[in-house]
Design a protein around this motif. Sequence first.
Motif, PDB file in Angstrom:
ATOM      1  N   ARG A 428      64.333 -83.396  24.481  1.00 51.42           N
ATOM      2  CA  ARG A 428      64.394 -82.230  23.610  1.00 51.42           C
ATOM      3  C   ARG A 428      63.215 -81.292  23.861  1.00 51.42           C
ATOM      4  O   ARG A 428      63.370 -80.063  23.894  1.00 51.42           O
ATOM      5  N   ALA A 429      62.012 -81.869  24.078  1.00 54.78           N
ATOM      6  CA  ALA A 429      60.838 -81.028  24.326  1.00 54.78           C
ATOM      7  C   ALA A 429      60.994 -80.232  25.616  1.00 54.78           C
ATOM      8  O   ALA A 429      60.658 -79.040  25.674  1.00 54.78           O
ATOM      9  N   THR A 443      70.630 -75.075  32.687  1.00 56.89           N
ATOM     10  CA  THR A 443      69.624 -75.620  33.599  1.00 56.89           C
ATOM     11  C   THR A 443      68.564 -76.395  32.835  1.00 56.89           C
ATOM     12  O   THR A 443      68.150 -77.496  33.242  1.00 56.89           O
ATOM     13  N   ALA A 444      68.100 -75.812  31.724  1.00 57.63           N
ATOM     14  CA  ALA A 444      67.076 -76.473  30.914  1.00 57.63           C
ATOM     15  C   ALA A 444      67.574 -77.822  30.392  1.00 57.63           C
ATOM     16  O   ALA A 444      66.836 -78.820  30.399  1.00 57.63           O
ATOM     17  N   ASN A 449      67.523 -83.776  30.558  1.00 59.66           N
ATOM     18  CA  ASN A 449      68.227 -85.054  30.555  1.00 59.66           C
ATOM     19  C   ASN A 449      67.908 -85.920  31.778  1.00 59.66           C
ATOM     20  O   ASN A 449      68.474 -87.007  31.919  1.00 59.66           O
ATOM     21  N   LEU A 450      67.014 -85.442  32.655  1.00 60.54           N
ATOM     22  CA  LEU A 450      66.590 -86.271  33.785  1.00 60.54           C
ATOM     23  C   LEU A 450      65.801 -87.476  33.273  1.00 60.54           C
ATOM     24  O   LEU A 450      65.164 -87.412  32.225  1.00 60.54           O
ATOM     25  N   PRO A 451      65.820 -88.604  33.996  1.00 59.67           N
ATOM     26  CA  PRO A 451      65.052 -89.776  33.568  1.00 59.67           C
ATOM     27  C   PRO A 451      63.573 -89.422  33.394  1.00 59.67           C
ATOM     28  O   PRO A 451      62.996 -88.737  34.244  1.00 59.67           O
ATOM     29  N   PRO A 500      55.409 -85.774  23.267  1.00 62.34           N
ATOM     30  CA  PRO A 500      56.162 -86.972  23.666  1.00 62.34           C
ATOM     31  C   PRO A 500      55.260 -88.082  24.200  1.00 62.34           C
ATOM     32  O   PRO A 500      55.497 -89.265  23.951  1.00 62.34           O
ATOM     33  N   PHE A 501      54.198 -87.698  24.945  1.00 66.76           N
ATOM     34  CA  PHE A 501      53.277 -88.696  25.482  1.00 66.76           C
ATOM     35  C   PHE A 501      52.592 -89.454  24.355  1.00 66.76           C
ATOM     36  O   PHE A 501      52.392 -90.667  24.438  1.00 66.76           O
TER      37      PHE A 501
END
Length: 551
Positions: A428-429, A443-444, A449-451, A500-501
């Motif tokens: 989401r971020a 595209t975003a 959604n990439l790993p 997220p980190f």
Amino acid sequence: MVTINSSIVIISLPAIFRGLHLNPLEPGNVGYLLWLLMGFLLVSAVFVVTFGRLGDMYGRVKIYNLGFIVFAISSVATALDPLDVGAGAMWLILWRVLQGIGGAMLFANSTAILADAFPATQRGMALGINQVSAIAGSFLGLVIGGLLSEWHWRAVFWVSVPFGVLGAVWSWKSLQELGERRPGKLDIPGNLTFAVGLSAVLAAITYGIQPYGGHTMGWLNPWVLLGLIGGTVLLGAFCIIETRVADPMFDMSLFRIRAFSAGNFAGLLASIARGGMQFMLIIWLQGIWLPLHGYDFESTPLWAGIYLLPLTVGFLAAGPISGALSDRYGARWFAGGGMLLVAATFVGLLLIPTDFHYWMFALLILLNGVGSGLFSAPNTSSIMNSVPARQRGTASGMRGTFFNSGTSLSIGLFFSLMIVGLANALPRALTDGLTAQHVPHATAEQIGNLPPVGSLFAAFLGYNPIESLLGPSGALGTIPKANADTLTGKTFFPHLISEPFHHGLIVVFTAAALMSVIAAIASMLQGKKYVHDDSVDAAVAAEIVEESVVR
């Protein structure tokens, strides 16, 4: 020297990948990255017990000296890598494996040689200095790697060569065999089941963090499951074999000694927590904090090593003192108290913001180093003091296996925990952040959604992945220049990944704190100061001989 080489490559990977012309974000190159880290650690963990046993049989100094020679030759070979791209990476991986064999020879016998040379009243001090050298090397490797990789990536490997040559000459001239040799046969079934089983488990954990079949991680990959299950079965078979062979590689009877078993369990947990912390702090500094404070991505390895210096200072200050004091007062209060301090610092690291004030971060990692120093030397001396002199090589190898296995396990375990934390917040971020800069929503969303492992390794390498991620879609050429400059600048990706980190850090450091508390409890269970009385063994042996003569 061995432990410097286990960490010097970690912080130098960006320079090594640039030097070999490898793009770290290409999916096929993740394997090279993992095995440049894991090959050395895995081989060291697998062979350290074997070389400890060979030291008992043929002489600890002899195996130790040979380790220097193997280490020096393989260091020259890695520095002279004649190949490029994937072939160059494979050259480094293969010679790093041989380097790990030399490292295992050194690691397995160094503590046994010292335990032979020093009386019990000074053994804690001697082993403390040895252990401080070992673990300090893993911290110093980060600084040395940062400095040398700024000059040239080959210097990261050349630096070991003079020390390998000097060590070989010095040890050959100065060391004498003081330990009692223990003739016997090499435990071939035990060596094979242990080597294949441990290699399978560690390799499976390593590949488990890579995407598979639309999943963010590969834990459902049949090969990963086969490695975990098959490796566990082989290790179980190894334990059974070791109770039935005449000359076991792992003397399972040593685990009946409470100080030995509790000390090794505590050492394994401490090694996992310490290894995982190193990786997380490097990601935090190289991928987020340093770029947010104006540092170029290319220079972040150097500055990450410099900003981690308080960790080394704390460890070097506490390690020798705790080793000497444990000779007098016993190990458990120093080891247990040290791990509780380490656990408290993990909690502290959770509470500070991702974009922290440096003094808070420096204080916490300084205290973490102090806690590790308080634990490491007493833990080592309590393990080595608890075993008979004739089994010190085997015991040293067993302790080294737990130490090195913990570092290897930490890569797969903590990266997996971090990916779990990132998977909930990063998609989401990424999608929202890219859309806000006028990247087309489709595209975003596709990039979001990439790993998350790709973004994690980008942060680990101090690398801004946005340009590479948007390049194939051509989106950078379709948005206003100001937005394109923002996306490829120093601060966009660090800002994007910071929240997220932090979610991932909560998972990782909570697990590390729990491991540290359990290690503290295990240290307290070691009991009061205990030193194996070899005179009793000698008396019993004499009685057996006398009885056999009478008969």
